[in-house]
Scaffold this motif. Structure first.
Motif, PDB file in Angstrom:
ATOM      1  N   VAL A  39       0.846  -1.188   0.000  1.00 50.24           N
ATOM      2  CA  VAL A  39       0.000   0.000   0.000  1.00 50.24           C
ATOM      3  C   VAL A  39       0.882   1.238   0.000  1.00 50.24           C
ATOM      4  O   VAL A  39       1.822   1.345   0.800  1.00 50.24           O
ATOM      5  CB  VAL A  39      -0.947   0.046   1.220  1.00 50.24           C
ATOM      6  N   ALA A  40       0.589   2.175  -0.877  1.00 53.61           N
ATOM      7  CA  ALA A  40       1.313   3.448  -0.924  1.00 53.61           C
ATOM      8  C   ALA A  40       0.316   4.595  -0.789  1.00 53.61           C
ATOM      9  O   ALA A  40      -0.717   4.617  -1.470  1.00 53.61           O
ATOM     10  CB  ALA A  40       2.092   3.592  -2.225  1.00 53.61           C
ATOM     11  N   THR A  41       0.625   5.526   0.089  1.00 53.51           N
ATOM     12  CA  THR A  41      -0.165   6.756   0.210  1.00 53.51           C
ATOM     13  C   THR A  41       0.418   7.788  -0.738  1.00 53.51           C
ATOM     14  O   THR A  41       1.594   8.147  -0.627  1.00 53.51           O
ATOM     15  CB  THR A  41      -0.127   7.291   1.649  1.00 53.51           C
ATOM     16  N   VAL A  42      -0.385   8.253  -1.673  1.00 50.62           N
ATOM     17  CA  VAL A  42       0.113   9.197  -2.678  1.00 50.62           C
ATOM     18  C   VAL A  42      -0.777  10.431  -2.740  1.00 50.62           C
ATOM     19  O   VAL A  42      -1.915  10.425  -2.271  1.00 50.62           O
ATOM     20  CB  VAL A  42       0.195   8.547  -4.084  1.00 50.62           C
ATOM     21  N   ASN A  43      -0.208  11.501  -3.324  1.00 58.70           N
ATOM     22  CA  ASN A  43      -0.957  12.729  -3.622  1.00 58.70           C
ATOM     23  C   ASN A  43      -1.225  13.574  -2.372  1.00 58.70           C
ATOM     24  O   ASN A  43      -2.159  14.370  -2.354  1.00 58.70           O
ATOM     25  CB  ASN A  43      -2.287  12.388  -4.310  1.00 58.70           C
ATOM     26  N   VAL A  44      -0.408  13.447  -1.349  1.00 56.56           N
ATOM     27  CA  VAL A  44      -0.671  14.172  -0.097  1.00 56.56           C
ATOM     28  C   VAL A  44      -0.466  15.672  -0.264  1.00 56.56           C
ATOM     29  O   VAL A  44      -1.281  16.481   0.178  1.00 56.56           O
ATOM     30  CB  VAL A  44       0.205  13.627   1.046  1.00 56.56           C
ATOM     31  N   PHE A  45       0.640  16.064  -0.914  1.00 59.32           N
ATOM     32  CA  PHE A  45       0.966  17.489  -1.042  1.00 59.32           C
ATOM     33  C   PHE A  45       1.084  17.917  -2.516  1.00 59.32           C
ATOM     34  O   PHE A  45       1.963  18.679  -2.866  1.00 59.32           O
ATOM     35  CB  PHE A  45       2.276  17.787  -0.313  1.00 59.32           C
ATOM     36  N   SER A  46       0.161  17.459  -3.335  1.00 60.57           N
ATOM     37  CA  SER A  46       0.287  17.674  -4.776  1.00 60.57           C
ATOM     38  C   SER A  46      -0.722  18.670  -5.334  1.00 60.57           C
ATOM     39  O   SER A  46      -0.969  18.704  -6.539  1.00 60.57           O
ATOM     40  CB  SER A  46       0.142  16.329  -5.512  1.00 60.57           C
ATOM     41  N   TRP A  47      -1.308  19.481  -4.480  1.00 65.01           N
ATOM     42  CA  TRP A  47      -2.340  20.401  -4.945  1.00 65.01           C
ATOM     43  C   TRP A  47      -1.807  21.319  -6.053  1.00 65.01           C
ATOM     44  O   TRP A  47      -2.443  21.509  -7.091  1.00 65.01           O
ATOM     45  CB  TRP A  47      -2.868  21.227  -3.776  1.00 65.01           C
ATOM     46  N   ALA A  48      -0.625  21.888  -5.832  1.00 66.52           N
ATOM     47  CA  ALA A  48      -0.065  22.808  -6.829  1.00 66.52           C
ATOM     48  C   ALA A  48       0.213  22.102  -8.150  1.00 66.52           C
ATOM     49  O   ALA A  48       0.065  22.694  -9.230  1.00 66.52           O
ATOM     50  CB  ALA A  48       1.215  23.440  -6.297  1.00 66.52           C
ATOM     51  N   LEU A  49       0.614  20.829  -8.084  1.00 68.64           N
ATOM     52  CA  LEU A  49       0.863  20.056  -9.300  1.00 68.64           C
ATOM     53  C   LEU A  49      -0.447  19.724 -10.007  1.00 68.64           C
ATOM     54  O   LEU A  49      -0.536  19.772 -11.234  1.00 68.64           O
ATOM     55  CB  LEU A  49       1.619  18.775  -8.949  1.00 68.64           C
TER      56      LEU A  49
END
Length: 680
Positions: A39-49
């Motif tokens: 399991v990988a947690t992704v997209n936590v701090f990607s709002w700007a991207l």
């Protein structure tokens, strides 16, 4: 069960492929397989991207990431990316930026930097959550939704001030009621119009960063309001996701004993509780165990997610010691033993730059698998695969509960006396630790929780007694339960108004005493607890300090008295028979030896014993599932220690080895047994 797509203890953590090139990501896929990462947690701090302006969204990279992970056997805990707003948003919409305690408007930077009452933040955060859920609801990789990240911090901006007034109107109805509960006749603070109320910060009622306040009622309500405001933005994103994704659990990662949010309210709104465990090298293992139990208690004993821990070292403490060999594995199993159905890390690969580049990871900067940390991670990954579904969705059955209340904690901290040294968490932990030392499981419960399933309920420093709580405790004791409370209890109601008629207020009839005065001395000044006679394990004298309630026994029996000062001979430990049960009052902060002997005594009275006897530092705790008992034995010591299975044989499910009687266990070793399996 968290999610039927992956019916085992999840193993993985935060992953940031947006920081890496394709070659590195390919290598990560290879190493994830070696480590058993699923399991990988992704997209936590990607709002700007994901969103470069108001109307444009870029999700191609995320499409590729989810597809690639799934093709390599890794499922996804998909975050909403709203934990840090983009720079363009801060520039174009100043309302999104927080105002700090000193009244200063923040610039762009850091994280936890969005005002929860900003219309801009709410608009774009909800829109992002909605778009992600719409796009990825049916993606086979997604096993959980992760809203934002580690909510925290207060804001004191104009939007918060206006929203606070609305919150007060909804809570109290009239300005007259606000004046009553805040006792505003003191210091001429009477309000006649709602817009006369301002936020309590360094420009108004508070000082020392909010550690002190002129008006406890105002400051207490502002803490409630800020906790509710952050919870509201979580709920807004959660509800946007649920429009598209009703069967995938939604969570956000809490922070254990974090002081600013009332996590019992949060737990009720989360499909599953998750939290981030970051003890220091010198944090008592019993305090970590208590925090796991507290997180489990937020949803009435349901299993929780260990969302983050470090495989090796942290980056943000003054001295960031490595986890010694075996400690990562053992602390992971400690989380599972206390109710976690996942073992996850921050982070899977170390960042190359910025503040977390020295925070530990499964994959170190060297970039290959030939490291101590990776070898330990791979070993644990193999064991979790081996355990399959034996543990997930099992429960801990406790006959003892300890009451923990964030609002009570806030009120004690804001109380303007009697002692700056009074630490609510330390006092709670003192009692928890005594059960921990005897391997007796404990549920950490809120004040609204049903207490009837328990034999013993302990509420240390129950300064604030909320409406209905005293009556539930009376019914519990009348029915045969044992209740324990301590000094500085029953003093105020939920508005921090003193309950007149003598301390401990609504608890007075239950405990059978009244407190005339409270003496407060600096912590090195002590008194004595003098036993009148031997009671169970209690005998002789003990020391006590900090606060000293000067109490009078009414219906209660005096068991021990103070040994010195002008209140020598006054009661310090009492027991009151109430219905079919009994209620104890401990009038000072006792040394740990007293607490241990006292807990041993009331456990013996209730025929409560631990799962096994063990040497100090060897923790034994059990989870139950389908009639089987899964027992974890963990030696937290740096030397060999022992535990005793008595006459029953046990088989270690990880190794197949059989044990019976007094058994030695190596330092930092963990055994997992299933009770009832005969030795092979």
């Amino acid at each position: 069960m968290i999610n039927n797509r992956l019916p085992k203890i999840w193993y993985g953590g935060d992953y940031n492929p947006e920081q890496w090139d394709d070659v590195t990501i390919s290598e990560d896929m290879r190493m994830f397989k070696l480590a058993g990462i699923d399991v990988a947690t992704v997209n936590v701090f990607s709002w700007a991207l994901n969103q470069p302006d108001e109307t444009t969204y870029h999700f191609t990279w995320l499409d590729e990431t989810l597809d690639r992970l799934y093709e390599n056997g890794v499922y996804v805990c998909l975050a909403t990316s709203t934990a840090a707003h983009p720079a363009w948003m801060a520039k174009r919409y100043p309302d999104i930026r927080r105002v700090d305690f000193e009244g200063r408007k923040r610039q762009f930077g850091g994280r936890h930097n969005s005002c929860p009452n900003s219309p801009t933040y709410r608009k774009y955060a909800v829109r992002m959550a909605n778009k992600l859920a719409e796009r990825y609801n049916d993606h086979p990789a997604v096993v959980a939704w992760h809203v934002s990240n580690e909510y925290g911090g207060y804001c004191y901006c104009d939007n918060c001030q206006k929203a606070f007034r609305v919150w007060l109107k909804e809570k109290y109805g009239t300005i007259e009621e606000v004046n009553r509960v805040w006792n505003t006749s003191f210091w001429g603070h009477t309000f006649y119009e709602w817009d006369e109320i301002v936020v309590p910060n360094g420009l108004s009622e508070e000082w020392q960063g909010g550690q002190n306040t002129n008006f406890q009622g105002i400051s207490l309500d502002y803490r409630r309001f800020q906790s509710d405001s952050l919870l509201e933005v979580f709920k807004l994103e959660r509800d946007a996701i649920k429009q598209h994704s009703s069967d995938i659990p939604i969570t956000t990662n809490l922070m254990g004993l974090y002081p600013e949010l009332d996590y019992f309210k949060w737990g009720k709104e989360m499909d599953i509780v998750s939290w981030d465990n970051y003890p220091s090298i010198d944090t008592p293992v019993s305090l970590t165990a208590m925090t796991h139990d507290l997180m489990r208690g937020l949803k009435s004993g349901q299993p929780f997610m260990l969302m983050e821990q470090t495989p090796s070292q942290q980056n943000w403490q003054p001295y960031n010691a490595l986890k010694r060999p075996g400690v990562m594995r053992q602390w992971s199993y400690q989380a599972v033993a206390h109710g976690a159905d996942t073992v996850m890390f921050f982070q899977l690969r170390r960042s190359r730059g910025a503040t977390e580049k020295y925070h530990g990871a499964v994959i170190e900067h060297v970039g290959h698998e030939h490291t101590r940390v990776f070898r330990e991670s791979a070993q644990l990954g193999k064991e979790l695969i081996q355990l399959e579904d034996k543990i997930i969705d099992s429960r801990i059955n406790a006959r003892v509960a300890i009451v923990f209340d964030w609002e009570n904690r806030w009120a004690i901290g804001l109380s303007s006396g009697p002692s700056v040294a009074l630490d609510y968490v330390k006092e709670v932990h003192k009692y928890y630790n005594a059960f921990y030392e005897r391997n007796i499981p404990v549920d950490m419960i809120g004040v609204d929780e049903d207490v009837t399933p328990y034999d013993i309920v302990i509420a240390p420093v129950l300064y604030m007694v909320k409406q209905g709580h005293a009556e539930r405790l009376k019914q519990f004791v009348q029915g045969g339960g044992t209740f324990v409370t301590t000094f500085f209890s029953g003093v105020v109601d939920e508005n921090d108004l003193v309950t007149l008629g003598g301390y401990p207020g609504e608890l007075r009839e239950l405990v059978g005493i009244w407190a005339e005065e409270i003496d407060a001395l600096e912590p090195t000044s002590t008194n004595e607890i003098v036993m009148q006679e031997k009671v169970g394990s209690l005998s002789g004298n003990y020391t006590c300090n900090l606060l000293f309630d000067l109490i009078h026994a009414e219906s209660a029996e005096v068991i021990a008295t103070y040994g010195s000062d002008f209140y020598k001979g006054m009661p310090v430990l009492t027991r009151n028979k109430y219905g079919n049960g009994q209620a104890y009052y401990i009038a000072s902060s006792p040394e740990q030896a007293f607490v241990q002997d006292f807990i041993d005594t009331i456990c013996a009275d209730n025929d409560i014993v631990g799962e096994m006897e063990s040497e100090q530092g060897v923790e034994v705790i059990a989870r139950e599932k389908n009639g089987e008992t899964i027992i974890f034995v963990m030696n937290h010591n740096n030397e060999i220690a022992s535990f005793d299975t008595a006459e029953r044989p046990y088989t270690n499910v990880l190794t197949g080895e059989s044990y019976q009687g007094k058994i030695n266990i190596a330092p930092k070793e963990t055994f997992i047994f299933i009770k009832g399996e005969e030795a092979k």
